[in-house]
Design a protein around this motif. Structure first.
Motif, mmCIF file in Angstrom:
data_model
loop_
_atom_site.group_PDB
_atom_site.id
_atom_site.type_symbol
_atom_site.label_atom_id
_atom_site.label_comp_id
_atom_site.label_asym_id
_atom_site.label_seq_id
_atom_site.Cartn_x
_atom_site.Cartn_y
_atom_site.Cartn_z
ATOM 1 N N PRO A 172 0.811 -1.223 0.000
ATOM 2 C CA PRO A 172 0.000 0.000 0.000
ATOM 3 C C PRO A 172 0.839 1.264 0.000
ATOM 4 O O PRO A 172 1.809 1.380 0.754
ATOM 5 C CB PRO A 172 -0.806 -0.138 1.301
ATOM 6 N N ILE A 173 0.453 2.215 -0.837
ATOM 7 C CA ILE A 173 1.125 3.517 -0.922
ATOM 8 C C ILE A 173 0.074 4.591 -0.654
ATOM 9 O O ILE A 173 -0.837 4.810 -1.459
ATOM 10 C CB ILE A 173 1.762 3.751 -2.305
ATOM 11 N N ASP A 174 0.184 5.263 0.492
ATOM 12 C CA ASP A 174 -0.800 6.263 0.916
ATOM 13 C C ASP A 174 -0.584 7.552 0.128
ATOM 14 O O ASP A 174 0.469 8.186 0.217
ATOM 15 C CB ASP A 174 -0.647 6.510 2.417
ATOM 16 N N VAL A 175 -1.602 7.954 -0.629
ATOM 17 C CA VAL A 175 -1.511 9.132 -1.486
ATOM 18 C C VAL A 175 -2.037 10.388 -0.779
ATOM 19 O O VAL A 175 -1.818 11.496 -1.250
ATOM 20 C CB VAL A 175 -2.269 8.885 -2.810
ATOM 21 N N GLY A 176 -2.725 10.213 0.351
ATOM 22 C CA GLY A 176 -3.223 11.372 1.079
ATOM 23 C C GLY A 176 -4.723 11.384 1.231
ATOM 24 O O GLY A 176 -5.368 10.334 1.331
ATOM 25 N N SER A 177 -5.300 12.565 1.242
ATOM 26 C CA SER A 177 -6.724 12.734 1.488
ATOM 27 C C SER A 177 -7.556 12.321 0.281
ATOM 28 O O SER A 177 -7.048 12.194 -0.833
ATOM 29 C CB SER A 177 -7.034 14.198 1.827
ATOM 30 N N LEU A 178 -8.834 12.151 0.523
ATOM 31 C CA LEU A 178 -9.734 11.758 -0.557
ATOM 32 C C LEU A 178 -9.814 12.842 -1.626
ATOM 33 O O LEU A 178 -9.893 12.538 -2.819
ATOM 34 C CB LEU A 178 -11.128 11.491 0.026
ATOM 35 N N ALA A 179 -9.765 14.106 -1.224
ATOM 36 C CA ALA A 179 -9.872 15.204 -2.191
ATOM 37 C C ALA A 179 -8.573 15.381 -2.973
ATOM 38 O O ALA A 179 -8.567 15.317 -4.209
ATOM 39 C CB ALA A 179 -10.237 16.500 -1.475
ATOM 40 N N GLU A 180 -7.463 15.574 -2.273
ATOM 41 C CA GLU A 180 -6.208 15.858 -2.959
ATOM 42 C C GLU A 180 -5.570 14.588 -3.509
ATOM 43 O O GLU A 180 -5.198 14.511 -4.678
ATOM 44 C CB GLU A 180 -5.258 16.570 -2.000
ATOM 45 N N GLY A 181 -5.431 13.578 -2.668
ATOM 46 C CA GLY A 181 -4.837 12.324 -3.129
ATOM 47 C C GLY A 181 -5.685 11.622 -4.160
ATOM 48 O O GLY A 181 -5.180 11.040 -5.119
ATOM 49 N N GLY A 182 -7.003 11.693 -3.948
ATOM 50 C CA GLY A 182 -7.906 11.022 -4.873
ATOM 51 C C GLY A 182 -7.790 11.529 -6.293
ATOM 52 O O GLY A 182 -7.924 10.761 -7.246
ATOM 53 N N LYS A 183 -7.529 12.816 -6.449
ATOM 54 C CA LYS A 183 -7.360 13.365 -7.793
ATOM 55 C C LYS A 183 -6.039 12.927 -8.425
ATOM 56 O O LYS A 183 -5.942 12.808 -9.643
ATOM 57 C CB LYS A 183 -7.457 14.891 -7.744
ATOM 58 N N LEU A 184 -5.040 12.660 -7.598
ATOM 59 C CA LEU A 184 -3.756 12.213 -8.133
ATOM 60 C C LEU A 184 -3.848 10.814 -8.724
ATOM 61 O O LEU A 184 -3.235 10.526 -9.751
ATOM 62 C CB LEU A 184 -2.685 12.246 -7.037
ATOM 63 N N HIS A 185 -4.622 9.938 -8.055
ATOM 64 C CA HIS A 185 -4.714 8.577 -8.591
ATOM 65 C C HIS A 185 -6.103 8.233 -9.113
ATOM 66 O O HIS A 185 -6.419 7.070 -9.346
ATOM 67 C CB HIS A 185 -4.230 7.530 -7.567
ATOM 68 N N GLY A 186 -6.925 9.257 -9.332
ATOM 69 C CA GLY A 186 -8.146 9.031 -10.091
ATOM 70 C C GLY A 186 -7.789 8.759 -11.545
ATOM 71 O O GLY A 186 -6.717 9.145 -12.013
ATOM 72 N N MET A 187 -8.674 8.102 -12.258
ATOM 73 C CA MET A 187 -8.404 7.784 -13.661
ATOM 74 C C MET A 187 -8.137 9.066 -14.434
ATOM 75 O O MET A 187 -8.943 9.993 -14.427
ATOM 76 C CB MET A 187 -9.582 7.029 -14.260
ATOM 77 N N GLY A 188 -6.982 9.137 -15.076
ATOM 78 C CA GLY A 188 -6.567 10.337 -15.787
ATOM 79 C C GLY A 188 -5.638 11.223 -14.986
ATOM 80 O O GLY A 188 -5.053 12.164 -15.531
ATOM 81 N N GLY A 189 -5.476 10.939 -13.681
ATOM 82 C CA GLY A 189 -4.546 11.685 -12.856
ATOM 83 C C GLY A 189 -3.111 11.263 -13.126
ATOM 84 O O GLY A 189 -2.855 10.281 -13.838
ATOM 85 N N PRO A 190 -2.131 11.972 -12.548
ATOM 86 C CA PRO A 190 -0.720 11.707 -12.870
ATOM 87 C C PRO A 190 -0.211 10.347 -12.388
ATOM 88 O O PRO A 190 0.851 9.909 -12.841
ATOM 89 C CB PRO A 190 0.020 12.847 -12.174
ATOM 90 N N LEU A 191 -0.939 9.686 -11.491
ATOM 91 C CA LEU A 191 -0.522 8.361 -11.022
ATOM 92 C C LEU A 191 -1.235 7.230 -11.746
ATOM 93 O O LEU A 191 -0.997 6.061 -11.438
ATOM 94 C CB LEU A 191 -0.788 8.225 -9.510
ATOM 95 N N SER A 192 -2.077 7.564 -12.703
ATOM 96 C CA SER A 192 -2.912 6.553 -13.345
ATOM 97 C C SER A 192 -2.377 6.153 -14.714
ATOM 98 O O SER A 192 -1.525 6.822 -15.307
ATOM 99 C CB SER A 192 -4.344 7.064 -13.492
ATOM 100 N N LEU A 193 -2.912 5.040 -15.210
ATOM 101 C CA LEU A 193 -2.710 4.576 -16.581
ATOM 102 C C LEU A 193 -1.232 4.372 -16.938
ATOM 103 O O LEU A 193 -0.778 4.738 -18.020
ATOM 104 C CB LEU A 193 -3.374 5.541 -17.568
ATOM 105 N N LYS A 194 -0.499 3.740 -16.039
ATOM 106 C CA LYS A 194 0.869 3.336 -16.333
ATOM 107 C C LYS A 194 0.896 1.947 -16.978
ATOM 108 O O LYS A 194 1.956 1.491 -17.417
ATOM 109 C CB LYS A 194 1.721 3.339 -15.058
ATOM 110 N N MET A 195 -0.253 1.290 -16.977
ATOM 111 C CA MET A 195 -0.459 -0.025 -17.607
ATOM 112 C C MET A 195 0.376 -1.129 -16.971
ATOM 113 O O MET A 195 0.665 -2.144 -17.595
ATOM 114 C CB MET A 195 -0.197 0.054 -19.112
ATOM 115 N N LYS A 196 0.747 -0.928 -15.735
ATOM 116 C CA LYS A 196 1.434 -1.946 -14.943
ATOM 117 C C LYS A 196 1.369 -1.514 -13.485
ATOM 118 O O LYS A 196 1.093 -0.342 -13.178
ATOM 119 C CB LYS A 196 2.893 -2.095 -15.370
#
Length: 215
Positions: A172-196
């Motif tokens: 597990p990698i904690d990205v932070g709060s639901l508002a700020e962290g959630g946008k980082l790893h929401g689909m299309g965010g900078p942590l998403s769609l690395k395909m691995k």
């Protein structure tokens, strides 16, 4: 734990065998009722059962929300009170993978919208930022991969979800709060769609870079 899953599509069917192998019991539920799930329950094997959504919600220690976006509001309302529950939100505001499949929610994070539907629940966002086959093929990981991003606002709920991620072989990698962290790893965010699934060191470096850009 007893883990309830609301929705029985590809996400649920990907997660169930991994959860059962981690020695958890799983209760599936959907809008059509438990009778519609019997063939799937038999296919998935021991440790899996089906219930009406209200009964599932009452019995589960933790619930995974795995519904299509446009059916989510009705599905969670039909299940009754979510107060006091820990909920993993795997949903995305999309109809499909194409850019035109994005559903406009006014620039908010999708899990922020979901949290408002689940009054009184502690919502943790994860398993949402890569296509389902990536998680299916990457958990348990081969070698030094298997980092799983998650975000939320309740520390106890996040630790419960973090342990569940460990139970199925992830890191597990904690990205932070639901508002700020959630946008980082929401689909299309900078942590998403690395395909691995990334190695933990790689995932932490990517997170640090994404946070710097956000500033």
């Amino acid at each position: 734990m007893i883990i309830g899953i609301l929705g029985a599509g590809k996400m649920a069917q990907m997660l169930v065998p991994k959860l059962v192998s981690g020695e958890h019991r799983v209760i599936l539920s959907n809008s059509r009722g438990p009778a519609s799930l019997q063939a799937l329950v038999e296919k998935l094997g021991p440790g899996v059962s089906a219930m009406e959504s209200r009964k599932m919600l009452a019995d589960a220690d933790l619930v995974i929300l795995a519904t299509p976006w446009e059916k989510t509001a009705a599905a969670v309302a039909a299940a009754g009170s979510w107060a006091g529950k820990v909920v993993i939100d795997t949903t995305n505001n999309r109809r499909g993978p194409r850019p035109e499949d994005l559903i406009d929610i006014g620039g908010r994070g999708s899990s922020e919208v979901v949290a408002e539907l689940l009054w009184g629940a502690s919502v943790v966002k994860t398993f949402n930022y890569e296509p389902i086959p990536v998680f299916a093929g990457g958990l348990p990981p081969e070698g030094d991969s298997g980092a799983i991003f998650f975000s939320g606002d309740d520390a106890q709920a996040k630790e419960k979800v973090a342990q569940l991620i460990r139970d199925i072989g992830g890191e597990p990698i904690d990205v932070g709060s639901l508002a700020e962290g959630g946008k980082l790893h929401g689909m299309g965010g900078p942590l998403s769609l690395k395909m691995k699934l990334l190695a933990p060191k790689e995932a932490k470096a990517l997170l640090a870079k994404a946070r710097q850009v956000e500033k």
